[in-house]
Write a protein that holds these residues in place. Sequence first.
Motif, PDB file in Angstrom:
ATOM      1  N   HIS A  64       3.429  -4.299  95.793  1.00  0.00           N
ATOM      2  CA  HIS A  64       4.823  -4.502  96.241  1.00  0.00           C
ATOM      3  C   HIS A  64       5.573  -5.311  95.176  1.00  0.00           C
ATOM      4  CE1 HIS A  64       7.621  -5.645  99.856  1.00  0.00           C
ATOM      5  NE2 HIS A  64       8.253  -5.933  98.716  1.00  0.00           N
ATOM      6  N   HIS A  66       9.527  -5.440  92.883  1.00  0.00           N
ATOM      7  CA  HIS A  66      10.866  -4.918  92.572  1.00  0.00           C
ATOM      8  C   HIS A  66      11.071  -5.295  91.095  1.00  0.00           C
ATOM      9  CE1 HIS A  66      12.020  -5.161  97.037  1.00  0.00           C
ATOM     10  NE2 HIS A  66      10.970  -5.974  96.980  1.00  0.00           N
ATOM     11  N   HIS A 231       9.647  -3.085 104.675  1.00  0.00           N
ATOM     12  CA  HIS A 231       9.789  -4.541 104.667  1.00  0.00           C
ATOM     13  C   HIS A 231       9.984  -4.861 106.152  1.00  0.00           C
ATOM     14  CE1 HIS A 231      10.579  -4.064 100.409  1.00  0.00           C
ATOM     15  NE2 HIS A 231      10.731  -5.361 100.256  1.00  0.00           N
ATOM     16  N   HIS A 254       5.487  -8.183 104.485  1.00  0.00           N
ATOM     17  CA  HIS A 254       6.129  -9.458 104.898  1.00  0.00           C
ATOM     18  C   HIS A 254       5.455  -9.966 106.172  1.00  0.00           C
ATOM     19  CE1 HIS A 254       9.265 -10.109 101.958  1.00  0.00           C
ATOM     20  NE2 HIS A 254       9.660  -8.861 102.073  1.00  0.00           N
ATOM     21  N   ASP A 305       5.502  -9.318  95.495  1.00  0.00           N
ATOM     22  CA  ASP A 305       6.909  -9.105  95.871  1.00  0.00           C
ATOM     23  C   ASP A 305       7.837  -9.554  94.739  1.00  0.00           C
ATOM     24  OD1 ASP A 305       9.104  -8.346  97.363  1.00  0.00           O
ATOM     25  OD2 ASP A 305       9.130 -10.129  98.623  1.00  0.00           O
TER      26      ASP A 305
HETATM   27 FE    FE Z   1      10.138  -6.797  98.675  1.00  0.00          FE
END
Ligand code: FE
Length: 396
Positions: A64, A66, A231, A254, A305
């Motif tokens: 995960h 970004h 998410h 999450h 994340d």
């Molecule tokens: Fe995320």
Amino acid sequence: MTRVFTGISDLFTPARRLGDAAMVVEEGVVSWIGPRKELPLSYREQPHQHLGDRGVLPGLVDSHTHLVWAGDRLEEYRLRACGARYEEILEAGGGIYHTVEATSRASSETLLELAEQRAEIFLRGGVTTLEIKSGYGLETAQELRILEVVRALNRRIPQRVVPTLLAHVIPKGWRRQAYLEMFTTELIPEVRRRGLAEAVDVFCDRGAFELQASRSIMESARHHGLSVKAHAEQLERLGASQLVAELGGLSADHLEQTNEQDWRALARAGSVATLLPGATLILGKSLPDARGMLAAGVKLAVASDHNPGSSPLFSLFLALQLAIVLAGLSVEEALMAGTRHAALALGKPELGNLEPGSAADFLVIDGRNATLPLYTWGQLPLRQVFIAGECVCSLA
Ligand code: FE
Ligand code: NIG
């Protein structure tokens, strides 16, 4: 091409742990592991590489991230340190929207260079597979551009890249329904047509997509042959985990606001539950009850994340260490969470482990004990990173 690796003092697969081991790699895939003394005769004449009596772990899988973004969120970081809340900043049109503006202004070449620099840090941190989400484009053309950057990045870096289309927030100036319509009838089919993503992720939360909209997006993704994930339950418990479970999704991530019912649903469906300790801590929340999740039979993964807002974290090992001390995972459970289970969260059982038949992605530890990198904080004892049996990074 066959190569025999010896000089392995401690091998974690991660399901098994072997001392004084050997590992045979053929065409980038592990074909045999076991005690060195039991190496089959047929392999004894093959080229050997001695790893120096060091520990070996599977390459980490960051399920995960970004990774593609421009600008920074330093001002937001400063405000949050003084008590401002992430949700309020987002609702006031900052936060994610701030990064969307900076990313949209950056050229594709700049985005590629920035992402490449970040990927290199992850490589030096032992990450051999990176999932990368879009989500800082929002508008169709921008989302497609980001996924094209991910595709170009995949060609440039040694790591394996798994691209995901992210439904992040409703862009400014759009009506909710119109955006949903565009996302499901234009963007998802176009992403599929160009082969730009393997899965669709929805940020199902307050300030983003509500449950019904998340369902439409996920159903459209499935209709177009893409996997789904979410998410889920980060800020508020809207029901995204159970939706992921119902649709047979890969993972729900999450999970700060989840309860036992959610964990049981994920366990029954075989969907992975992914903890993101970086985001949890930076936003001042508590990690969910990982021991309760494990007792419910859930497969737990941990990911960085990595993103500019809620988790400017560049180290998956640090995320695993946080999961050990704050969520009560054992060292073995944490390793599993950053390798095998993370690979399952990407639908790639051939990654994240060193059992025969798996990709020969592994880390040579600067020490005899393979678990050393989970012990020392802020100083990573790695010597080499191998992907498909080839050394792609030497650190010592
Ligand atoms: Fe995320
Ligand atoms: O995984 N929660 C939503 N998305 C990201 C944060 C993105 C951002 O703040 O820029 C996350 O935490």
